[in-house]
Design a protein around this motif. Structure first.
Motif, short mmCIF file in Angstrom:
data_model
loop_
_atom_site.label_atom_id
_atom_site.label_comp_id
_atom_site.label_asym_id
_atom_site.label_seq_id
_atom_site.Cartn_x
_atom_site.Cartn_y
_atom_site.Cartn_z
N SER A 254 26.79 2.66 1.32
CA SER A 254 25.45 2.11 1.50
C SER A 254 24.44 3.22 1.74
O SER A 254 23.34 3.23 1.19
CB SER A 254 25.45 1.12 2.66
OG SER A 254 24.15 0.64 2.91
N PHE A 255 24.84 4.18 2.59
CA PHE A 255 23.94 5.29 2.91
C PHE A 255 23.55 6.07 1.66
O PHE A 255 22.38 6.34 1.41
CB PHE A 255 24.60 6.22 3.92
CG PHE A 255 23.94 7.56 4.01
CD1 PHE A 255 22.72 7.71 4.65
CD2 PHE A 255 24.52 8.68 3.42
CE1 PHE A 255 22.10 8.94 4.72
CE2 PHE A 255 23.90 9.91 3.48
CZ PHE A 255 22.69 10.04 4.14
N TYR A 256 24.54 6.44 0.86
CA TYR A 256 24.26 7.21 -0.33
C TYR A 256 23.44 6.42 -1.34
O TYR A 256 22.63 6.98 -2.08
CB TYR A 256 25.56 7.70 -0.96
CG TYR A 256 26.13 8.89 -0.23
CD1 TYR A 256 25.50 10.13 -0.32
CD2 TYR A 256 27.26 8.79 0.56
CE1 TYR A 256 25.98 11.23 0.37
CE2 TYR A 256 27.76 9.90 1.25
CZ TYR A 256 27.11 11.11 1.14
OH TYR A 256 27.59 12.20 1.83
N THR A 257 23.61 5.11 -1.35
CA THR A 257 22.80 4.27 -2.24
C THR A 257 21.35 4.28 -1.79
O THR A 257 20.43 4.41 -2.61
CB THR A 257 23.34 2.82 -2.25
OG1 THR A 257 24.68 2.82 -2.72
CG2 THR A 257 22.49 1.93 -3.16
N LEU A 258 21.12 4.16 -0.50
CA LEU A 258 19.75 4.08 0.02
C LEU A 258 19.01 5.42 -0.10
O LEU A 258 17.80 5.44 -0.30
CB LEU A 258 19.79 3.64 1.49
CG LEU A 258 20.25 2.20 1.74
CD1 LEU A 258 20.44 1.95 3.23
CD2 LEU A 258 19.24 1.21 1.16
N ARG A 259 19.75 6.53 0.02
CA ARG A 259 19.09 7.83 -0.01
C ARG A 259 18.92 8.37 -1.44
O ARG A 259 18.21 9.34 -1.66
CB ARG A 259 19.89 8.85 0.79
CG ARG A 259 21.23 9.18 0.17
CD ARG A 259 21.94 10.30 0.93
NE ARG A 259 21.39 11.59 0.63
CZ ARG A 259 21.70 12.31 -0.44
NH1 ARG A 259 22.55 11.83 -1.33
NH2 ARG A 259 21.16 13.48 -0.62
N LYS A 260 19.57 7.72 -2.40
CA LYS A 260 19.61 8.26 -3.75
C LYS A 260 18.24 8.46 -4.39
O LYS A 260 17.98 9.52 -4.97
CB LYS A 260 20.48 7.36 -4.64
CG LYS A 260 20.87 8.00 -5.96
CD LYS A 260 21.75 9.23 -5.72
CE LYS A 260 22.23 9.82 -7.02
NZ LYS A 260 23.08 11.01 -6.80
N PRO A 261 17.32 7.47 -4.34
CA PRO A 261 16.03 7.69 -5.00
C PRO A 261 15.30 8.92 -4.48
O PRO A 261 14.71 9.68 -5.26
CB PRO A 261 15.26 6.40 -4.68
CG PRO A 261 16.32 5.37 -4.49
CD PRO A 261 17.44 6.10 -3.81
N VAL A 262 15.33 9.14 -3.17
CA VAL A 262 14.62 10.29 -2.60
C VAL A 262 15.33 11.59 -2.97
O VAL A 262 14.71 12.53 -3.49
CB VAL A 262 14.54 10.16 -1.06
CG1 VAL A 262 13.96 11.44 -0.46
CG2 VAL A 262 13.69 8.97 -0.68
N ALA A 263 16.63 11.66 -2.70
CA ALA A 263 17.37 12.89 -2.95
C ALA A 263 17.41 13.25 -4.43
O ALA A 263 17.25 14.41 -4.80
CB ALA A 263 18.80 12.76 -2.40
N SER A 264 17.60 12.25 -5.28
CA SER A 264 17.71 12.53 -6.71
C SER A 264 16.38 13.00 -7.29
O SER A 264 16.36 13.79 -8.24
CB SER A 264 18.21 11.29 -7.46
OG SER A 264 17.34 10.20 -7.26
N THR A 265 15.28 12.52 -6.74
CA THR A 265 13.97 12.99 -7.21
C THR A 265 13.81 14.48 -6.96
O THR A 265 13.39 15.24 -7.84
CB THR A 265 12.84 12.22 -6.49
OG1 THR A 265 12.94 10.83 -6.82
CG2 THR A 265 11.48 12.73 -6.92
N ILE A 266 14.17 14.90 -5.75
CA ILE A 266 14.06 16.31 -5.40
C ILE A 266 15.04 17.15 -6.23
O ILE A 266 14.70 18.21 -6.75
CB ILE A 266 14.31 16.50 -3.90
CG1 ILE A 266 13.23 15.77 -3.10
CG2 ILE A 266 14.33 17.98 -3.52
CD1 ILE A 266 13.53 15.62 -1.63
#
Length: 490
Positions: A357-369
């Motif tokens: 769940s954590f990696y799913t929620l953080r993905k949009p932010v982290a993947s953008t960077i």
């Protein structure tokens, strides 16, 4: 900005990446003048599963953290504040001397405040950073962070990485339930597919086994434990060569400087009131030898002629001083406040679900960077391909337009607006801008063909990176089941 894979692209891109991720994880550690060693009032207990469990003053450990760098220290402090009993094992508790992770983007600074770690920037001669200066072919443009809506204290920060880490270690160690120890973790203890703890050697050479419901490995890009957890594909597209320029003024005060040089970017940013860090990106995994003088010759003959004239003398002096360091571009990712709703860390099933769940929620932010860093690196590197050259010039011209054309990309880079859709729109806006430049004053078959190649090249840069990050997780995280998981009911 940890933090680099090529994601360490612009020193700050690297930093950014590193720090925003750091902040997204909420970790923290501290250093105790030396290391806490197992005392007489500590005991080794044997659990039913046969693994020795290290107890401090009769109290067992909730979380073991391997590594007390930025990520490990921040996580230790955050978990400790929430009442978790944390045992941090760090190979070397002396102040690190590294050449990356020195530029914290504004988005990272805001997260540092949120984590309660703002004071770790005090008393280390950290410098405020308000944006970037971009240089190419004798031209320059200044790109300021869009900070109008924030308090005047909000900006980027640059500093000595080692000083910052020591302050974080010191703060983590102020918590009574956080134990910081110098030791080398030699192996992870696994039973039926579950990590139960670690085997480590103390500073005095004593072999000890420690166990906890959760073990988090944050031992950096040179981890000797990663292969036992996964089989990562480590890409090292280049190496950073680091120098410290002394007693010189940057052309644009309190700004990072990026020189779009040949063959790849050169970065400058202040790390104290009297020092400027220079990072030279050298493509390939094999760099010129420092020992036999090849590196000094390369820096003087290839790099020096391309840097701003105001920095030339200080750059040559730094080379002659001989303190040249290298660092491969890699990176690491860790966790944040995911664990707060989970009271029983022994519940491996629940823990695994919430990790997903954590990696799913953080993905949009982290993947953008990540995507921006990777794309910029490829665009900014010199190329013999004419379409790539046009893309590079278009990027510089687009950013030089100012207004939304510079504020948008800079807000992405600074971590203030890490939205995937905004990234894609600006990236292809640069490509379209490049095509429009080719069509003026009027299109010709040759220019039309070059424009088509430019668009194709832009797609070839960004789509593979986005595919590696995951299109669904990046743009449609709500379609992933883990997105909807609610905290467990007590």
């Amino acid at each position: 900005m940890v933090m680099i894979d090529q994601y360490i692209l612009g020193g700050f891109v690297a930093s950014l990446f590193g720090f925003v991720l750091l902040c997204n994880l909420r970790r923290k550690i501290k250093k105790n003048n030396g290391s806490k060693i197992v005392r007489k009032d500590q005991c080794i207990k044997t659990s039913n599963d046969g693994i020795h469990r290290l107890a401090v003053d009769g109290v067992s450990t909730d979380v073991i953290i391997v590594g007390a760098g930025v990520a490990g220290a921040a996580l230790a402090y955050t978990l400790g504040k929430e009442g978790r009993r944390v045992h941090v094992i760090e190979r070397d508790l002396t102040e690190p001397d590294r050449i990356v992770g020195e530029l914290l983007q504004p988005g990272g600074y805001l997260k540092l405040i949120e984590l309660g770690l703002k004071d770790c920037l005090q008393d280390i001669d950290a410098q405020q950073v308000f944006g970037y200066a971009l240089y190419m072919d004798g031209k320059s443009t200044k790109l300021s962070y869009p900070l109008e809506k924030f308090n005047s204290d909000v900006s980027g920060r640059s500093f000595h990485n080692g000083r910052f880490i020591q302050r974080m270690r010191e703060k983590a160690a102020t918590l009574p339930n956080v134990r910081l120890e110098q030791g080398t973790v030699t192996s992870l203890l696994e039973e039926e597919g579950t990590i139960k703890g670690v085997q480590y050697k103390t500073k005095n050479g004593e072999e000890i086994t420690a166990s906890a419901p959760l073990t988090i490995v944050c031992d950096g890009c040179f981890s000797n434990l990663r292969r036992s957890l996964c089989t990562p594909k480590v890409d090292v597209p280049s190496c950073f060569v680091g120098l410290v320029l002394e007693n010189c003024d940057l052309p644009f005060a309190n700004h990072g400087h990026v020189v779009l040089a040949d063959p790849s970017p050169i970065l400058f940013y202040p790390i104290s009131s009297t020092e400027v860090r220079c990072l030279v990106d050298v493509p390939g995994q094999k760099v010129p030898s420092i020992a036999n003088g090849e590196m000094a010759t390369y820096l003087k003959t290839v790099v020096a002629p391309q840097i701003p004239s105001q920095l030339y003398d200080a750059f040559i002096a730094a080379i002659d001083k001989g303190k040249i360091k290298t660092m491969p571009n890699r990176n690491i990712v860790v966790i944040r406040d995911l664990l707060r709703p989970i009271h029983d860390l022994n519940d491996a099933t629940t823990l695994s679900k919430y990790l997903e769940s954590f990696y799913t929620l953080r993905k949009p932010v982290a993947s953008t960077i990540n995507t921006l860093a990777g794309a910029l690196y490829k665009v900014f590197c010199a190329s013999s391909d004419q379409a790539r050259k046009e893309m590079r010039e278009a990027c510089f011209g687009y950013l030089s337009l100012g207004g939304i054309f510079s504020n948008g990309p800079v807000s992405l880079l600074s971590g203030l607006n890490p939205r995937p859709l905004s990234l894609v729109l600006h990236f292809f806006a640069v490509a379209v801008y490049g095509v429009s430049r080719l069509f003026l004053p009027f299109p010709t078959p040759k220019r039309i063909w070059l424009g088509a190649r430019l668009l194709s090249g832009a797609s070839g840069i960004i789509f593979p990176i986005m595919n590696a990050e995951g299109f669904r997780q990046m743009f449609f995280p709500a379609t992933v089941p883990a997105y909807y998981r609610s905290p467990p009911v007590n």
